[in-house]
Design a protein around this motif. Sequence first.
Motif, short mmCIF file in Angstrom:
data_model
loop_
_atom_site.label_atom_id
_atom_site.label_comp_id
_atom_site.label_asym_id
_atom_site.label_seq_id
_atom_site.Cartn_x
_atom_site.Cartn_y
_atom_site.Cartn_z
N LEU A 1 -23.41 -11.85 3.40
CA LEU A 1 -22.24 -12.03 4.28
C LEU A 1 -20.98 -11.74 3.58
O LEU A 1 -19.94 -11.15 3.81
N TRP A 2 -20.69 -12.20 2.35
CA TRP A 2 -19.67 -12.24 1.30
C TRP A 2 -19.54 -10.87 1.06
O TRP A 2 -18.32 -10.15 0.97
N TRP B 1 -18.06 -9.05 4.14
CA TRP B 1 -16.64 -9.33 4.23
C TRP B 1 -15.74 -8.72 3.37
O TRP B 1 -14.78 -8.22 3.70
N THR B 2 -16.29 -8.53 1.95
CA THR B 2 -15.15 -8.05 0.90
C THR B 2 -15.54 -6.75 0.72
O THR B 2 -14.72 -5.98 -0.15
N VAL C 1 -10.34 -10.16 10.65
CA VAL C 1 -11.91 -9.70 10.39
C VAL C 1 -12.15 -8.55 9.99
O VAL C 1 -11.66 -7.55 10.77
N PHE D 1 -18.06 -6.44 9.15
CA PHE D 1 -18.63 -7.73 9.33
C PHE D 1 -18.53 -8.07 10.92
O PHE D 1 -19.65 -8.71 11.40
N ARG D 2 -17.45 -7.64 11.78
CA ARG D 2 -17.42 -7.71 13.01
C ARG D 2 -18.84 -6.95 13.79
O ARG D 2 -19.32 -7.38 14.47
#
Length: 273
Positions: A27-28, A31-32, A155, A159-160
């Motif tokens: 997830l990280w 996201w990044t 966001v 990730f979305r």
Amino acid sequence: MTSGATHAERRVSPVFLALVAVMAVSLWAVWTDYAASPGFAVFLFVVSGWVVSLCLHEYAHARTALHGGDITVGAKGYLTLNPLKYTHAVLSVVLPVIFVIMGGIGLPGGAVFIERHRVRGRWKHSLISAAGPLANVVFAVVCTAPFWLDALDGVPDNFRYALAFLALLQVSAAILNLLPVPGMDGYGIVEPWLSHGVRRQVEPFAPFGLLAVFGFLWIPGVNHAFFDLVYGVLDALGVKDWDAYWGRELFRFWDAPERVPSPDEMTQWTLVR
């Protein structure tokens, strides 16, 4: 302490914690945008999230069975959230992951073994079967919360899309699980209310119910109608078609497009399911 299960029997398994850790790290990475391949990060996040949801699905069955009267589920390891403790680990974990990779379908796998003779009352039997799909429903609501709460500002797009595709798997799993097909949870909900004769006639078909459903989903008309329903539910939860579509495209990192359009560009695209 829960009656019928010791503290050790309810201790969360390191295997499950490892799955959650993989989900958190991926997830990280999504996201990044840290990973060299965004698609691979999405793949890890979705697969780990999907397996975590499978563990919660089976845990819900076992925990409800414990309260229903089957005190053996603790000794079998079902309350530890360890997927390796399931009656058929391959059917419960490996096969559903293969289904996701092949067709983007959240098809459930095998189940925990409940000693039904210990459970008294038709309602308890039905609740035990319903508990698994309800876990998928709750997981879907959590995944879609940023969408229906309109909390997506800032966001990252990848990730979305990943979250939307994971939600699609949960919605499809809940719908398929609730089908009254032998071998599926939906049939387990209605089975206690059927006559003994009907249950005896249906019983031989139970091992083939899952594969039959998967086979029917390869029929274009059935597949289209099914995903219309899934996308309709997602739309009600604030998730647009393109969010889940591009999540699936990124998930297939081995065949992912070089560039995924942003939500603002989506009006220029026509999606083909």
